[in-house]
Scaffold this motif. Structure first.
Motif, PDB file in Angstrom:
ATOM      1  N   TYR A 359       0.341  -1.056   0.243  1.00 11.58           N
ATOM      2  CA  TYR A 359      -0.081   0.149  -0.170  1.00 11.58           C
ATOM      3  C   TYR A 359       1.016   1.090  -0.002  1.00 11.58           C
ATOM      4  CZ  TYR A 359      -4.437  -2.719   0.571  1.00 11.58           C
ATOM      5  OH  TYR A 359      -5.750  -2.632   0.509  1.00 11.58           O
ATOM      6  N   ARG A 387      -4.811  -8.866   1.004  1.00 13.79           N
ATOM      7  CA  ARG A 387      -4.757  -7.952   1.318  1.00 13.79           C
ATOM      8  C   ARG A 387      -3.793  -7.900   0.900  1.00 13.79           C
ATOM      9  NH1 ARG A 387      -2.084  -9.884   6.263  1.00 13.79           N
ATOM     10  NH2 ARG A 387      -1.941 -11.422   5.012  1.00 13.79           N
ATOM     11  N   ASP A 491      -7.064  -2.479  15.335  1.00 10.54           N
ATOM     12  CA  ASP A 491      -7.702  -2.069  15.097  1.00 10.54           C
ATOM     13  C   ASP A 491      -7.289  -0.344  15.654  1.00 10.54           C
ATOM     14  OD1 ASP A 491      -8.243  -1.980  18.028  1.00 10.54           O
ATOM     15  OD2 ASP A 491     -10.179  -1.402  16.777  1.00 10.54           O
ATOM     16  N   ARG A 538      -7.816  -5.074  11.341  1.00  8.51           N
ATOM     17  CA  ARG A 538      -9.092  -5.123  10.540  1.00  8.51           C
ATOM     18  C   ARG A 538      -8.875  -4.714   9.470  1.00  8.51           C
ATOM     19  NH1 ARG A 538     -13.046  -1.472  13.940  1.00  8.51           N
ATOM     20  NH2 ARG A 538     -14.448  -1.124  11.821  1.00  8.51           N
ATOM     21  N   GLY A 540      -9.047  -3.329   6.824  1.00  8.76           N
ATOM     22  CA  GLY A 540      -8.720  -2.059   6.136  1.00  8.76           C
ATOM     23  C   GLY A 540      -7.689  -0.673   6.508  1.00  8.76           C
ATOM     24  N   SER A 543      -3.893  -0.332   4.650  1.00 10.54           N
ATOM     25  CA  SER A 543      -3.779   0.426   3.671  1.00 10.54           C
ATOM     26  C   SER A 543      -4.406   2.305   4.655  1.00 10.54           C
ATOM     27  CB  SER A 543      -5.346   0.500   2.634  1.00 10.54           C
ATOM     28  OG  SER A 543      -6.778   0.298   3.625  1.00 10.54           O
ATOM     29  N   ILE A 544      -5.221   2.219   5.149  1.00 11.03           N
ATOM     30  CA  ILE A 544      -5.155   3.735   5.976  1.00 11.03           C
ATOM     31  C   ILE A 544      -4.470   4.459   6.697  1.00 11.03           C
ATOM     32  CG2 ILE A 544      -5.832   4.950   7.914  1.00 11.03           C
ATOM     33  CD1 ILE A 544      -8.734   2.913   7.793  1.00 11.03           C
TER      34      ILE A 544
END
Length: 673
Positions: A359, A387, A491, A538, A540, A543-544
């Motif tokens: 990413y 992923r 998270d 998690r 997502g 990528s964040i």
């Protein structure tokens, strides 16, 4: 007498011009519709003989527009004449179609007329170009106008146009050729009253022809037409100029030499230049005549043309320009001060080609970074592709491809303009002793990592384990590199930039990944359960965190202090002055960001460097610079070495002693229990 039929100008646009227009639109004009100057050129008329019919066919009367058209100092081809113009680009196709073309044309014609009134011939071949550039599809809509004035009554020619050798001797034509060959002139005067013809400027008509009989006065111009009976378009405005200033001579008639012999003297005596006597009745007024001159399109109608470059462009060049286009659009309205070249020239070393590495690489490419290098020792497994966006199912077969090389190859497939490479390399780590038989390989791996760190500007720490980040932290601090760190929880995530070395930083030195710890990195990989062996997060979150890491880097690169950029003060962002030293053109440049996906919240944190840090303290860096691989090997092999080196062991002892000297009061109720 026959009316003079002039061969109109037509445009001949080189492909390089459209590339120059693209650069001008993106880098200079942006959303501006201001007019800019443009330069073209024209040469004498050319023709060729049809092999089948034996007839001579005249080529077009063209104005050439090349890739240097927007430059201040345009180098025109040999034997050519410069033609200046006005260029105006519209931002949308609707604006281009709805533009008041008549007003633009009349403005260009007014400029020509004003120069005629002043007695200048410099703008007689002035032209207009309006465009709309569809930079997404590489289509360019354009329309040229070559304003020329309409004389009433029209110009007439005595008899017909004839060869120049019918009027001038071969010696006279040779003299004219030798005079204008090295320095072509758009318009000039010729007098033949002496032993040899003499050349003079149009602006000196009165003085140059004073006392010269009418039949020995000649008006000459470099003629871009090759048609036998049709002089080129420049003659039209030249005759208007002469009629305005010398109306009586216009009635008597001008002897006109259409000069077409610019490259070599004909050996067979067949001069291409043409001669004729033209005149018009009436003296004409001092008001500007009407003008014509819009170019016709390929259908022969008055309308714009279209240049579609996409089919003829190299797809790699298309991709390269498209990547830059999206970035440069940011500067049009939002960030004029954005330094994209600084970002594009930044060389990035990604340690880890897993979820974070993939990413981060994609986001770096989105910012136009062209140099990306991966380091990883793993192979692509079946759990990776869903992923990690740089891998596919086929990459997992036959034991899996090496991740670093596979990721680099995939980047080049996505964007051929990126310089991507991958190194299959294991990074030695504290708490993971190196057997004697493997010391040579470990030394070689360290040397490779040192070399890669030297060759890059930024080092990204994107590995799975805490201890694998230690050696790159030491190298980055010692070599003054920007070090970006990203770490994931289930998270939550941490994104941070390591502080610059004390000798380089300004003010309080910022800490590194290890500055908040009072324990040295140790083996965190042995004896782990399956969920501990994998980065369980998690989907997502990676990528964040990766995107946040790259955005933090770009903000840092845009800050005038670069690696030494100060973090924002400990107050809410809305209370921070817009001119704060902690801002770049992209906003704040925090030290650390702690992200909490469960709450969809980010928390900026600032942490000072710790003088006993096992990763970036002067003690560790000085030991590495002095003793090199020897001290690194001790850190890998000897438990407690880093604590002893930095003084953390003394801190432990002091803490234990302090605890032993405390008199603990035990609650009676707890004692009863």
């Amino acid at each position: 007498m026959p009316i003079v039929q002039f061969t109109p100008f037509s445009s001949l646009v080189e492909p390089n011009f459209w590339h120059a227009l693209t650069d001008l639109k993106i880098d200079v004009l942006r959303l501006s519709e201001d007019s800019v100057s443009i330069t073209g050129s024209y040469a004498s008329g050319r023709s060729f003989v049809d092999r089948e019919t034996g007839k001579e066919i005249a080529l077009g009367c063209t104005v050439d527009i090349g890739g240097e058209a927007f430059s201040k100092d345009v180098q025109v081809p040999p034997h050519s004449i410069t033609a200046t113009g006005i260029f105006k680009n519209y931002n949308t196709i609707e604006e281009f179609k709805a533009a008041d073309k008549t007003a633009s044309f009349n403005q260009a014609a007014d400029e020509i007329w004003a120069s005629i009134e002043k007695g200048s011939t410099s703008l007689l071949t002035h032209f207009l170009l309006i465009t709309f550039a569809d930079l997404k599809k590489y289509k360019y809509y354009y329309w040229f106008a070559f304003p020329a004035f309409v004389t009433k009554p029209a110009w007439e020619v005595d008899g017909d146009w004839r060869g120049a050798s019918d009027q001038f001797s071969n010696e006279a034509l040779n003299t004219i050729f030798n005079t204008v060959h090295l320095s072509p002139k758009p318009f000039f005067l010729v007098r033949t009253s002496g032993k040899a013809p003499e050349i003079g400027p149009i602006e000196e008509y009165d003085s140059f022809f004073k006392g010269v009989p009418t039949n020995e006065r000649t008006i000459a111009f470099l003629d871009p037409s090759a048609a036998p009976s049709n002089p080129g378009w420049p003659l039209r405005n030249l005759l208007t100029y002469l009629r305005y200033h010398f109306p009586s001579a216009a009635s008597e008639g001008f002897r006109v030499l259409c000069w077409r012999d610019t490259e070599h003297v004909p050996h067979d005596g067949r001069w291409k230049s043409r001669f004729g006597i033209v005149r018009t009745s009436g003296e004409g007024g001092k008001d500007r005549p009407t003008a014509v001159g819009w170019e016709k399109n390929v259908q022969g109608k008055l309308g714009p043309r279209v240049a579609d470059l996409a089919p003829m462009m190299d797809p790699k060049r298309l991709a390269d320009q498209a990547v830059d286009l999206n970035l440069k659009l940011m500067r049009w309205r939002i960030l004029p001060a954005l330094d994209l070249d600084k970002i594009a020239s930044t060389k990035c070393l990604l340690l880890g080609a897993g979820t974070l590495g993939c990413y981060v690489a994609r986001t770096l490419m989105g910012w136009g970074v062209r140099k990306i290098t991966f380091v990883d020792s793993a192979r692509v497994s079946f759990s990776n592709p869903v992923r990690q966006p740089l891998f596919e199912f086929e990459d997992c077969l036959n034991g899996g491809k090496p991740k670093a090389a596979c990721a680099a190859e995939r980047l080049k497939k996505i964007f051929p303009g990126v310089d991507a490479s991958g190194f299959n390399l294991s990074i030695p780590m504290p708490g993971h002793p190196i057997p004697p038989a493997s010391v040579a390989q470990a030394k070689q791996d360290v040397a490779t990592l040192e070399r890669l760190t030297d060759e890059h500007d930024v080092v990204f720490l994107l590995m799975d384990s805490r201890e694998s980040r230690w050696l790159p932290t030491v190298l980055g601090a010692a070599k003054g590199k920007i070090v970006m760190n990203a770490a994931l929880g289930f998270d939550t995530y941490l994104v941070m930039r390591h502080g610059a070395r004390a000798s380089l930083s300004k003010g309080t030195r910022l800490g590194c990944y290890y500055c908040n710890d009072i324990v040295a990195p140790a083996d965190s990989l042995t004896d782990r359960t399956l969920d501990q062996m994998c980065t369980v997060t998690r989907p997502g979150l990676a990528s964040i965190a990766a995107s946040t890491t790259v955005e933090l880097l770009v903000s840092l690169l845009q800050h005038p202090d670069g690696i030494n950029a100060p973090p924002p003060p400990p107050q809410r962002e809305k209370d921070i002055d817009e001119d704060s030293a902690s801002r770049s053109v992209l906003g704040l440049v925090p030290h650390q960001l702690r992200g909490f996906l469960a709450e969809f919240r980010n928390m900026p944190i600032t942490g000072a460097a710790y003088n006993r840090c096992t990763g970036c303290s002067d003690t560790v860096i000085d030991a590495y610079e002095t003793r090199g691989f020897e001290v690194l090997l001790k850190a890998f092999n000897e438990t407690g070495f880093l604590e002893s080196l930095t003084g953390l062991d003394k801190l432990y002892a002091e803490g234990e002693a302090a605890l032993e000297n405390v008199d603990w009061e035990i609650d009676d109720e707890e004692n009863d229990m």
